[in-house]
Scaffold this motif. Structure first.
Motif, mmCIF file in Angstrom:
data_model
loop_
_atom_site.group_PDB
_atom_site.id
_atom_site.type_symbol
_atom_site.label_atom_id
_atom_site.label_comp_id
_atom_site.label_asym_id
_atom_site.label_seq_id
_atom_site.Cartn_x
_atom_site.Cartn_y
_atom_site.Cartn_z
ATOM 1 N N ARG A 75 -11.488 4.002 -7.776
ATOM 2 C CA ARG A 75 -10.372 3.510 -8.585
ATOM 3 C C ARG A 75 -9.900 4.575 -9.571
ATOM 4 N NH1 ARG A 75 -13.728 -1.036 -8.340
ATOM 5 N NH2 ARG A 75 -12.792 -2.776 -7.164
ATOM 6 N N ALA A 76 -10.847 5.280 -10.183
ATOM 7 C CA ALA A 76 -10.472 6.293 -11.166
ATOM 8 C C ALA A 76 -9.704 7.431 -10.516
ATOM 9 C CB ALA A 76 -11.725 6.822 -11.865
ATOM 10 N N LEU A 77 -10.167 7.913 -9.349
ATOM 11 C CA LEU A 77 -9.478 9.013 -8.687
ATOM 12 C C LEU A 77 -8.089 8.596 -8.226
ATOM 13 C CD1 LEU A 77 -10.701 11.842 -6.612
ATOM 14 C CD2 LEU A 77 -9.047 10.372 -5.465
ATOM 15 N N ILE A 78 -7.971 7.391 -7.686
ATOM 16 C CA ILE A 78 -6.658 6.927 -7.223
ATOM 17 C C ILE A 78 -5.714 6.723 -8.394
ATOM 18 C CG2 ILE A 78 -5.447 5.039 -6.067
ATOM 19 C CD1 ILE A 78 -6.904 6.989 -4.189
ATOM 20 N N ALA A 79 -6.231 6.316 -9.545
ATOM 21 C CA ALA A 79 -5.382 6.193 -10.734
ATOM 22 C C ALA A 79 -4.823 7.559 -11.129
ATOM 23 C CB ALA A 79 -6.172 5.587 -11.882
ATOM 24 N N ASP A 80 -5.669 8.595 -11.081
ATOM 25 C CA ASP A 80 -5.183 9.947 -11.365
ATOM 26 C C ASP A 80 -4.174 10.389 -10.308
ATOM 27 O OD1 ASP A 80 -6.734 10.190 -13.631
ATOM 28 O OD2 ASP A 80 -8.338 11.304 -12.633
ATOM 29 N N ALA A 81 -4.481 10.106 -9.043
ATOM 30 C CA ALA A 81 -3.582 10.508 -7.956
ATOM 31 C C ALA A 81 -2.233 9.802 -8.066
ATOM 32 C CB ALA A 81 -4.225 10.211 -6.608
ATOM 33 N N ARG A 82 -2.232 8.565 -8.549
ATOM 34 C CA ARG A 82 -0.966 7.843 -8.712
ATOM 35 C C ARG A 82 -0.075 8.564 -9.723
ATOM 36 N NH1 ARG A 82 0.440 2.753 -7.299
ATOM 37 N NH2 ARG A 82 -1.740 2.220 -6.841
ATOM 38 N N ARG A 83 -0.663 9.063 -10.797
ATOM 39 C CA ARG A 83 0.122 9.819 -11.775
ATOM 40 C C ARG A 83 0.670 11.097 -11.146
ATOM 41 N NH1 ARG A 83 -0.140 8.287 -17.023
ATOM 42 N NH2 ARG A 83 0.592 10.379 -17.615
ATOM 43 N N TRP A 84 -0.182 11.807 -10.362
ATOM 44 C CA TRP A 84 0.287 13.028 -9.728
ATOM 45 C C TRP A 84 1.338 12.731 -8.663
ATOM 46 C CZ3 TRP A 84 0.029 16.957 -12.438
ATOM 47 C CH2 TRP A 84 -1.102 17.312 -13.180
ATOM 48 N N ARG A 85 1.193 11.605 -7.964
ATOM 49 C CA ARG A 85 2.216 11.251 -6.973
ATOM 50 C C ARG A 85 3.582 11.137 -7.631
ATOM 51 N NH1 ARG A 85 2.421 5.452 -3.876
ATOM 52 N NH2 ARG A 85 3.110 4.885 -5.982
ATOM 53 N N LYS A 86 3.622 10.511 -8.790
ATOM 54 C CA LYS A 86 4.882 10.376 -9.511
ATOM 55 C C LYS A 86 5.427 11.743 -9.914
ATOM 56 C CE LYS A 86 8.179 8.157 -11.657
ATOM 57 N NZ LYS A 86 9.268 7.512 -10.881
ATOM 58 N N ALA A 87 4.541 12.615 -10.405
ATOM 59 C CA ALA A 87 4.976 13.948 -10.819
ATOM 60 C C ALA A 87 5.483 14.768 -9.640
ATOM 61 C CB ALA A 87 3.821 14.681 -11.501
ATOM 62 N N LEU A 88 4.915 14.520 -8.461
ATOM 63 C CA LEU A 88 5.299 15.265 -7.262
ATOM 64 C C LEU A 88 6.498 14.650 -6.541
ATOM 65 C CD1 LEU A 88 1.704 15.934 -5.899
ATOM 66 C CD2 LEU A 88 3.236 17.602 -6.978
ATOM 67 N N GLY A 89 7.069 13.606 -7.106
ATOM 68 C CA GLY A 89 8.263 13.003 -6.514
ATOM 69 C C GLY A 89 7.974 12.019 -5.409
ATOM 70 N N GLY A 90 6.735 11.501 -5.366
ATOM 71 C CA GLY A 90 6.359 10.605 -4.279
ATOM 72 C C GLY A 90 6.435 9.132 -4.608
ATOM 73 N N GLY A 91 6.909 8.792 -5.805
ATOM 74 C CA GLY A 91 7.055 7.376 -6.142
ATOM 75 C C GLY A 91 8.250 6.785 -5.412
ATOM 76 N N MET A 92 8.007 5.825 -4.522
ATOM 77 C CA MET A 92 9.089 5.212 -3.749
ATOM 78 C C MET A 92 9.343 3.793 -4.237
ATOM 79 S SD MET A 92 8.257 6.616 0.110
ATOM 80 C CE MET A 92 6.564 6.025 0.143
ATOM 81 N N ARG A 93 10.462 3.273 -3.946
ATOM 82 C CA ARG A 93 10.839 1.930 -4.415
ATOM 83 C C ARG A 93 10.469 0.884 -3.353
ATOM 84 N NH1 ARG A 93 10.863 2.715 -9.756
ATOM 85 N NH2 ARG A 93 12.032 4.609 -10.270
ATOM 86 N N GLN A 94 11.403 0.418 -2.564
ATOM 87 C CA GLN A 94 11.105 -0.620 -1.567
ATOM 88 C C GLN A 94 10.428 0.009 -0.343
ATOM 89 O OE1 GLN A 94 14.125 -0.496 -3.303
ATOM 90 N NE2 GLN A 94 13.213 -2.010 -4.677
ATOM 91 N N ALA A 95 9.236 0.517 -0.588
ATOM 92 C CA ALA A 95 8.522 1.268 0.438
ATOM 93 C C ALA A 95 7.834 0.368 1.455
ATOM 94 C CB ALA A 95 7.488 2.188 -0.213
ATOM 95 N N GLY A 96 7.907 -0.942 1.259
ATOM 96 C CA GLY A 96 7.286 -1.866 2.198
ATOM 97 C C GLY A 96 7.811 -1.732 3.614
ATOM 98 N N VAL A 97 9.032 -1.249 3.765
ATOM 99 C CA VAL A 97 9.586 -1.034 5.104
ATOM 100 C C VAL A 97 8.742 -0.014 5.863
ATOM 101 C CG1 VAL A 97 11.599 -0.218 6.372
ATOM 102 C CG2 VAL A 97 11.908 -1.654 4.362
ATOM 103 N N LEU A 98 8.323 1.040 5.163
ATOM 104 C CA LEU A 98 7.462 2.042 5.782
ATOM 105 C C LEU A 98 6.016 1.565 5.875
ATOM 106 C CD1 LEU A 98 8.800 5.317 4.117
ATOM 107 C CD2 LEU A 98 9.117 4.582 6.492
ATOM 108 N N ALA A 99 5.564 0.855 4.850
ATOM 109 C CA ALA A 99 4.192 0.350 4.866
ATOM 110 C C ALA A 99 3.981 -0.633 6.011
ATOM 111 C CB ALA A 99 3.855 -0.318 3.538
ATOM 112 N N ALA A 100 5.010 -1.404 6.338
ATOM 113 C CA ALA A 100 4.903 -2.353 7.458
ATOM 114 C C ALA A 100 4.660 -1.611 8.764
ATOM 115 C CB ALA A 100 6.173 -3.197 7.552
ATOM 116 N N ALA A 101 5.292 -0.453 8.908
ATOM 117 C CA ALA A 101 5.047 0.363 10.100
ATOM 118 C C ALA A 101 3.596 0.835 10.127
ATOM 119 C CB ALA A 101 5.996 1.563 10.119
ATOM 120 N N GLY A 102 3.061 1.215 8.971
ATOM 121 C CA GLY A 102 1.674 1.628 8.900
ATOM 122 C C GLY A 102 0.713 0.512 9.243
ATOM 123 N N LEU A 103 0.968 -0.680 8.732
ATOM 124 C CA LEU A 103 0.128 -1.840 9.054
ATOM 125 C C LEU A 103 0.173 -2.146 10.543
ATOM 126 C CD1 LEU A 103 0.905 -4.206 6.053
ATOM 127 C CD2 LEU A 103 -1.372 -3.417 6.728
#
Length: 340
Positions: free
Chosen positions: A211-239
């Motif tokens: 949990r701690a590492l993913i919390a840090d990675a979430r902050r870096w994802r945002k800094a790297l431009g990886g924060g997406m909005r309605q990303a469920g369309v892509l997540a559904a493909a992954g599921l």
């Protein structure tokens, strides 16, 4: 066209497209996308980690993991041919201020414990602090031996290093070795798993960790431009890919064996495939002409001296036969040029 350049060229199946169209969505930056949340929960549970985070790409997932593990000025140990070192624009150094220490690979794709030990810097302020060992599975289609993986991760931990696995094609490993997800990642503190390589999703990778590492990675994802909005369309493909496209990877492995056997029968020098990657040697003098010939025959390949051909869910066994015939009918082969 029969596209053998990569297993990333696949198109979503009708079932996957339907799942994407029906996906519940929300704003994932706010944590409100139910389909993304479900994918992250499913992935974490399957691989036995506390938490998971959805990324648009494997490159970004690897980079966020490195930045979560290592501070500015730290160092990570990595293979010379590893994707995170050689094929991701030097992102760890350029964007993370993390020093890579590239090491030579063993034939099986890992790095010897002796090389790892020799590369770990002593506690001296002249040196970057060695923080992390990063391995890759598969690497060039090679499956890391499970005994090696256990020894390498145990040794790294004994020397105070964290461990990260670039598991871009980890499901190929799981199917090849007939093991479960948790066994495939045993010993690693973080794992990046691709959903668009082999599994047929149009985009997306998962980063798994505490949990701690993913919390840090979430902050870096945002800094790297990886924060997406309605990303469920892509997540559904992954599921959908996790539910329907894992076991069928065995078919890709069989087709790779079939392709390798056909090319070998022509007299070409071919590396025996372990998963869905086939490597064939092409004389430098024939690269451009062979590429044009294959395209004329309806086959797309990235022809270089050591040409990589990849089987995937959009290529049938019949199409493999068509590709072999295209290679066979190339008019300029000779035993001298192929080295056979």
């Amino acid at each position: 066209m029969i596209d053998l350049r990569s297993d990333t060229v696949t198109r979503p199946t009708p079932g996957m497209r339907a799942a994407m169209a029906d996906a519940e969505v929300g704003d994932d930056v706010f944590g409100d996308d139910p389909t993304v949340n479900r994918l992250e929960s499913v992935a974490a549970e399957r691989f036995g980690f506390e938490s998971a985070l959805f990324f648009p790409t494997g490159t970004q997932s690897n980079l966020a993991a490195l930045m979560a593990h290592c501070a500015r000025g730290d160092e990570f140990l990595v293979g010379q041919e590893a994707h995170a070192y050689k094929y991701e624009q030097g992102g760890a150094a350029v964007l993370g201020s993390i020093q890579p220490q590239p090491l030579e690979h063993e034939p099986h794709g890992g790095i010897s414990l002796a090389r790892i030990a020799a590369a770990i810097k002593s506690d001296d302020y002249h040196f970057a602090r060695t923080r992390l060992l990063a391995l890759e599975n598969t690497i060039g289609g090679r499956v890391l031996p499970m005994d090696y993986q256990r020894q390498a991760t145990e040794f790294a931990h004994s020397r105070g290093l964290a461990t990260h696995l670039d598991g871009a094609r980890l499901f190929n490993v799981i199917v090849k070795l007939q093991i479960d997800e948790r066994s495939a990642v045993a010993g690693f503190d973080s794992v990046s798993v691709c959903l668009s390589k082999g599994l047929g999703a149009p985009a997306g990778s998962m980063l798994l960790g505490s949990r701690a590492l993913i919390a840090d990675a979430r902050r870096w994802r945002k800094a790297l431009g990886g924060g997406m909005r309605q990303a469920g369309v892509l997540a559904a493909a992954g599921l959908y890919a996790l539910q329907h496209h894992v076991e069928r990877l065995a078919e890709d492995h069989e087709n790779a064996e079939h392709l390798a056997a056909g090319l070998r029968a022509i007299g070409l020098s071919v590396t025996a495939p372990q998963t869905n990657l086939v490597y064939v040697e092409v004389p430098a003098t024939e690269i451009q002409a062979l590429k044009a010939h294959l395209k004329q025959c309806g086959v797309i390949a990235a022809v270089v001296p050591r040409t990589r051909l990849m089987t995937h869910m959009d290529v049938t066994k019949h199409e493999i036969d068509v590709a072999v015939r295209a290679f066979r009918d190339y008019p300029h082969w000779s035993s001298q040029r192929t080295g056979s």
